[in-house]
Design a protein around this motif. Structure first.
Motif, PDB file in Angstrom:
ATOM      1  N   VAL A 154       0.844  -1.203   0.000  1.00  0.00           N
ATOM      2  CA  VAL A 154       0.000   0.000   0.000  1.00  0.00           C
ATOM      3  C   VAL A 154       0.876   1.250   0.000  1.00  0.00           C
ATOM      4  O   VAL A 154       0.671   2.182  -0.797  1.00  0.00           O
ATOM      5  CB  VAL A 154      -0.941  -0.004   1.228  1.00  0.00           C
ATOM      6  N   GLN A 155       1.871   1.271   0.889  1.00  0.00           N
ATOM      7  CA  GLN A 155       2.740   2.444   0.999  1.00  0.00           C
ATOM      8  C   GLN A 155       3.491   2.711  -0.303  1.00  0.00           C
ATOM      9  O   GLN A 155       3.575   3.851  -0.769  1.00  0.00           O
ATOM     10  CB  GLN A 155       3.724   2.241   2.150  1.00  0.00           C
ATOM     11  N   ASN A 156       4.012   1.655  -0.906  1.00  0.00           N
ATOM     12  CA  ASN A 156       4.819   1.837  -2.112  1.00  0.00           C
ATOM     13  C   ASN A 156       3.977   2.141  -3.340  1.00  0.00           C
ATOM     14  O   ASN A 156       4.429   2.860  -4.240  1.00  0.00           O
ATOM     15  CB  ASN A 156       5.688   0.597  -2.354  1.00  0.00           C
ATOM     16  N   ILE A 157       2.767   1.604  -3.393  1.00  0.00           N
ATOM     17  CA  ILE A 157       1.872   1.931  -4.515  1.00  0.00           C
ATOM     18  C   ILE A 157       1.501   3.416  -4.463  1.00  0.00           C
ATOM     19  O   ILE A 157       1.508   4.117  -5.479  1.00  0.00           O
ATOM     20  CB  ILE A 157       0.619   1.028  -4.492  1.00  0.00           C
ATOM     21  N   VAL A 158       1.189   3.907  -3.251  1.00  0.00           N
ATOM     22  CA  VAL A 158       0.910   5.343  -3.090  1.00  0.00           C
ATOM     23  C   VAL A 158       2.141   6.148  -3.487  1.00  0.00           C
ATOM     24  O   VAL A 158       2.044   7.191  -4.157  1.00  0.00           O
ATOM     25  CB  VAL A 158       0.493   5.646  -1.630  1.00  0.00           C
ATOM     26  N   ARG A 260      15.613  -9.067  -7.736  1.00  0.00           N
ATOM     27  CA  ARG A 260      16.502  -7.906  -7.867  1.00  0.00           C
ATOM     28  C   ARG A 260      17.188  -7.800  -9.239  1.00  0.00           C
ATOM     29  O   ARG A 260      17.191  -6.720  -9.845  1.00  0.00           O
ATOM     30  CB  ARG A 260      17.547  -7.971  -6.756  1.00  0.00           C
ATOM     31  N   PRO A 261      17.806  -8.872  -9.777  1.00  0.00           N
ATOM     32  CA  PRO A 261      18.522  -8.709 -11.053  1.00  0.00           C
ATOM     33  C   PRO A 261      17.630  -8.198 -12.189  1.00  0.00           C
ATOM     34  O   PRO A 261      18.028  -7.313 -12.944  1.00  0.00           O
ATOM     35  CB  PRO A 261      19.035 -10.122 -11.346  1.00  0.00           C
ATOM     36  N   ALA A 262      16.440  -8.768 -12.331  1.00  0.00           N
ATOM     37  CA  ALA A 262      15.545  -8.360 -13.417  1.00  0.00           C
ATOM     38  C   ALA A 262      15.123  -6.904 -13.272  1.00  0.00           C
ATOM     39  O   ALA A 262      15.122  -6.135 -14.242  1.00  0.00           O
ATOM     40  CB  ALA A 262      14.319  -9.276 -13.461  1.00  0.00           C
ATOM     41  N   VAL A 263      14.799  -6.494 -12.049  1.00  0.00           N
ATOM     42  CA  VAL A 263      14.364  -5.110 -11.814  1.00  0.00           C
ATOM     43  C   VAL A 263      15.524  -4.141 -12.008  1.00  0.00           C
ATOM     44  O   VAL A 263      15.363  -3.050 -12.561  1.00  0.00           O
ATOM     45  CB  VAL A 263      13.762  -4.974 -10.398  1.00  0.00           C
ATOM     46  N   ASP A 264      16.704  -4.531 -11.546  1.00  0.00           N
ATOM     47  CA  ASP A 264      17.887  -3.675 -11.733  1.00  0.00           C
ATOM     48  C   ASP A 264      18.182  -3.457 -13.219  1.00  0.00           C
ATOM     49  O   ASP A 264      18.557  -2.355 -13.637  1.00  0.00           O
ATOM     50  CB  ASP A 264      19.102  -4.302 -11.044  1.00  0.00           C
ATOM     51  N   LEU A 265      18.011  -4.497 -14.016  1.00  0.00           N
ATOM     52  CA  LEU A 265      18.234  -4.372 -15.458  1.00  0.00           C
ATOM     53  C   LEU A 265      17.249  -3.374 -16.076  1.00  0.00           C
ATOM     54  O   LEU A 265      17.623  -2.512 -16.880  1.00  0.00           O
ATOM     55  CB  LEU A 265      18.100  -5.739 -16.129  1.00  0.00           C
ATOM     56  N   TYR A 298      13.643  11.074  -9.254  1.00  0.00           N
ATOM     57  CA  TYR A 298      12.355  10.385  -9.190  1.00  0.00           C
ATOM     58  C   TYR A 298      12.438   8.999  -9.838  1.00  0.00           C
ATOM     59  O   TYR A 298      11.814   8.037  -9.361  1.00  0.00           O
ATOM     60  CB  TYR A 298      11.272  11.212  -9.884  1.00  0.00           C
ATOM     61  N   LEU A 299      13.202   8.926 -10.914  1.00  0.00           N
ATOM     62  CA  LEU A 299      13.350   7.632 -11.574  1.00  0.00           C
ATOM     63  C   LEU A 299      14.032   6.627 -10.649  1.00  0.00           C
ATOM     64  O   LEU A 299      13.629   5.465 -10.562  1.00  0.00           O
ATOM     65  CB  LEU A 299      14.157   7.786 -12.866  1.00  0.00           C
ATOM     66  N   ASP A 300      15.043   7.104  -9.937  1.00  0.00           N
ATOM     67  CA  ASP A 300      15.732   6.241  -8.973  1.00  0.00           C
ATOM     68  C   ASP A 300      14.781   5.841  -7.845  1.00  0.00           C
ATOM     69  O   ASP A 300      14.750   4.693  -7.405  1.00  0.00           O
ATOM     70  CB  ASP A 300      16.951   6.969  -8.425  1.00  0.00           C
ATOM     71  N   ARG A 301      13.996   6.824  -7.400  1.00  0.00           N
ATOM     72  CA  ARG A 301      13.021   6.543  -6.338  1.00  0.00           C
ATOM     73  C   ARG A 301      11.915   5.613  -6.831  1.00  0.00           C
ATOM     74  O   ARG A 301      11.331   4.879  -6.050  1.00  0.00           O
ATOM     75  CB  ARG A 301      12.409   7.851  -5.833  1.00  0.00           C
ATOM     76  N   PHE A 302      11.618   5.703  -8.127  1.00  0.00           N
ATOM     77  CA  PHE A 302      10.576   4.837  -8.693  1.00  0.00           C
ATOM     78  C   PHE A 302      10.951   3.359  -8.519  1.00  0.00           C
ATOM     79  O   PHE A 302      10.100   2.533  -8.178  1.00  0.00           O
ATOM     80  CB  PHE A 302      10.388   5.165 -10.173  1.00  0.00           C
ATOM     81  N   PHE A 303      12.189   3.024  -8.748  1.00  0.00           N
ATOM     82  CA  PHE A 303      12.594   1.624  -8.673  1.00  0.00           C
ATOM     83  C   PHE A 303      12.863   1.149  -7.248  1.00  0.00           C
ATOM     84  O   PHE A 303      12.908  -0.050  -7.000  1.00  0.00           O
ATOM     85  CB  PHE A 303      13.833   1.380  -9.551  1.00  0.00           C
ATOM     86  N   GLU A 304      12.992   2.084  -6.328  1.00  0.00           N
ATOM     87  CA  GLU A 304      13.147   1.682  -4.918  1.00  0.00           C
ATOM     88  C   GLU A 304      11.899   0.971  -4.397  1.00  0.00           C
ATOM     89  O   GLU A 304      11.983  -0.134  -3.869  1.00  0.00           O
ATOM     90  CB  GLU A 304      13.483   2.909  -4.061  1.00  0.00           C
ATOM     91  N   PRO A 305      10.679   1.574  -4.538  1.00  0.00           N
ATOM     92  CA  PRO A 305       9.472   0.831  -4.106  1.00  0.00           C
ATOM     93  C   PRO A 305       9.206  -0.409  -4.950  1.00  0.00           C
ATOM     94  O   PRO A 305       8.678  -1.400  -4.446  1.00  0.00           O
ATOM     95  CB  PRO A 305       8.345   1.858  -4.258  1.00  0.00           C
ATOM     96  N   VAL A 306       9.573  -0.355  -6.255  1.00  0.00           N
ATOM     97  CA  VAL A 306       9.398  -1.549  -7.088  1.00  0.00           C
ATOM     98  C   VAL A 306      10.244  -2.686  -6.536  1.00  0.00           C
ATOM     99  O   VAL A 306       9.791  -3.833  -6.435  1.00  0.00           O
ATOM    100  CB  VAL A 306       9.764  -1.253  -8.555  1.00  0.00           C
TER     101      VAL A 306
END
Length: 591
Positions: A154-158, A260-265, A298-306
């Motif tokens: 919930v927190q990360n989707i918001v 992690r590897p797939a998302v990092d890519l 923001y792009l970096d922050r986008f992948f943190e919750p992902v």
């Protein structure tokens, strides 16, 4: 495990599981709403930071407009937003965790109440270890779902929604282009869920098997050691443990590939895309450094919750499988016999009549066949027979632990299923061969925490049961602590306590199911004396192994393969020279 319980092993659809889990949040609507307000506020404050930095870079630093008042206001706003975000995120996280703990507390109560309402036929056929695994391990996994998964989701989707709002504010065209990242991420999530559901279901089942084998081994440790079965049990336990280990390895390989590897890519490719866009744009028009900074931030922050969501998908899968197993158990419909009580019907004398009763535990295998007999107040009926003849089944049917197939059981002329359940339990006292003791002191094992039983009545029951002498020798007397299952007491002492527990409630009907089969001669004598006192004015049924204990019975039934083969008094049965006489002679050592 019987076929009718196999469905308990099948996983529930995850949509149904999630829907039922969310139902538990209904009782906490107000707190959830407050937490969501704080979450949105904290997220907005957090995401406003890069925009303030962008304003500072593009409006003040680049043009060298270093007005002290404006910079002070900008810095103050940044610090205020940072502090406000920290405070709001703390309280929203605390509230979500509090809600989660309250939900899991209620879920555990619900599943335990459900188990208590299941009929004894379920416990006869479902492994105890597997049941314990559902109530403990599986609910613990569900707790993790609420505390560390759903709240984080919930927190990360918001947070993600807020990031996209901020990105559209900075550059709508590039933000819209960045939306194409979402289908790629959703594809990775879909693949992970598809394959991990299989692996985690296998892991849960193997863990249940481990608990079942462990419970069985601990309960039967004396037999294992006596027959030197340690090596075999260790080999079998190791095999199940290896299967559980293999299932874990499969899930770990999947985690290592798709988390992690797939998302990092995907993150690296997205960063390359953004920088390329700004690089190409710079050929035609100047690019504001502040916007580049904010967008990359923001792009970096986008992948943190992902990443946080992806890393918790493994916990999500485990919890969903566990929740499905818990809900399967809660949905299982195997109650004990249902009473159809008549208003104000009471047991007065306790006269019992079996009228052509037939009964089976499994369909097509009758253990009682057309049984009929009567026993009246003040009389004692004894039931004897070889192992498997149906003796204990008569008791199970009378106690309404199981539903009979045909015939009728009457108490005081009324069908046994027309009495309120409380009336039956209050007026039928049962002493089993294996006396179960609860963890606690001697007193609580006798009165079972019933405060309506006076101290005088309890002491009289102890005396009448013949347990007074051995209790007085124990340190603390009635306050003496009893170990788990009465491990600190001898078999005879547990039996005397069980007898006291029964007669302190002054039942109209007294049932002894081979109560003296496992005790020594001295304890048997004490129980016999107690029985002589207790049977006065009561209807008594005694299932007997030792025929010497029932010589004074008013009537004796001899069962053979579920039917009454002989009946009469001790003397008349001896004179018949049939089954009873042979059994009696063998026990006397007459060959």
């Amino acid at each position: 495990m019987l076929d009718k319980h196999k469905h308990l092993m099948h996983p529930l659809p995850q949509k149904e599981v999630l829907k039922r889990l969310l139902v538990y949040t209904a009782a906490h609507k107000k707190m959830i709403a407050a937490a969501m307000v704080l979450l949105i506020g904290g997220t907005a404050a957090d995401l406003a930071g890069p925009i303030l930095v962008q304003i500072f870079i593009d409006d003040y630093l680049t043009p060298r407009n270093l007005a002290a008042g404006a910079l002070t206001a900008l810095a103050s706003a940044y610090l205020f937003l940072y502090a406000g975000s920290a405070v709001m995120n703390y309280f929203q996280s605390y509230m979500f965790q509090k809600i989660a703990l309250a939900i899991i507390q209620q879920l555990r109560i619900d599943v335990f109440e459900k188990v208590e309402k299941l009929g004894l036929s379920f416990f006869d056929q479902f492994p105890a270890g597997g049941l314990i695994s559902r109530i403990t391990n599986d609910t613990e996994q569900v707790k993790e779902l609420y505390i560390t998964v759903l709240a984080i989701f919930v927190q990360n989707i918001v947070f993600l929604v807020g990031i996209f709002a901020a990105m559209f504010y900075l550059n709508p065209q590039l933000a819209a282009f960045a939306l194409f990242i979402l289908p790629v991420i959703l594809c990775v999530i879909f693949l992970y869920r598809k394959y991990s559901a299989v692996y985690y279901a296998e892991m849960s089942e193997k863990l249940s098997d481990l608990n079942a084998r462990l419970n069985e081994s601990i309960q039967g440790m004396a037999v294992i050691q006596m027959f030197r079965q340690e090596r075999r049990m260790n080999r079998e336990f190791s095999g199940i443990n290896q299967s559980h280990h293999n299932a874990w390895l499969k899930s770990m390989k999947l985690d290592g590939l798709l988390l992690r590897p797939a998302v990092d890519l995907i993150s690296i490719l997205a960063l390359i895309l953004v920088l390329t866009y700004f690089g190409i744009t710079s050929f035609d028009s100047p690019v504001e450094i502040g916007i580049i900074y904010a967008f990359v931030n923001y792009l970096d922050r986008f992948f943190e919750p992902v990443n946080q969501i992806m890393q918790r998908l493994s916990l999500f899968q485990q919890a969903m499988i566990s929740a499905g197993r818990v809900f399967r158990l809660m949905d299982h419909d195997e109650p004990g016999p249902v009473q159809k009580p008549k208003k104000d019907l009471k047991i007065q004398d306790g006269n019992i009549e079996f009228s052509r009763v037939s009964f089976s535990y499994t369909e097509g295998e009758r253990v009682l066949k057309d049984i009929s007999f009567q026993v009246k107040k003040g009389e004692m009926l004894a039931i004897v027979g070889h192992t498997g003849s149906g003796k204990s089944s008569i008791i199970n049917a009378l106690m309404r632990f199981y539903e009979i197939d045909a015939g009728n059981i009457l108490i005081d002329g009324h069908s046994v299923d027309t009495f309120p359940e409380n009336e039956l339990r209050k007026n039928i006292g049962l002493v089993l061969q294996d006396a179960f003791m609860f963890t606690g002191d001697m007193k609580s094992n006798i009165n079972l925490y019933d405060q309506s039983i006076s101290e005088k009545k309890l002491l009289q029951a102890v005396k009448d049961a013949g347990a007074e002498t051995f209790i007085q020798k124990l340190s603390g007397g009635l306050a003496h602590e009893v170990g788990e299952r009465g491990s600190t007491l001898s078999t005879g002492e547990r039996q005397l306590l069980s007898f006291a527990r029964t007669i302190v409630r002054d039942p109209r009907i007294l049932i002894l199911d081979e109560a003296t089969a496992s005790v020594d001669t001295e304890t048997e004598t004490e129980i016999q004396k107690a029985l002589e006192r207790a049977r006065e004015g009561r209807t008594t049924i005694a299932v007997a192994h030792r025929l010497s204990t029932i010589r004074n019975a008013d009537h004796i039934l001899v069962l053979k393969e579920g039917s009454i083969a002989e009946e009469g008094t001790h003397e008349t049965l001896i004179a018949q020279k049939g089954i009873y006489e042979r059994m009696y002679r063998l026990q006397k050592g007459g060959g």
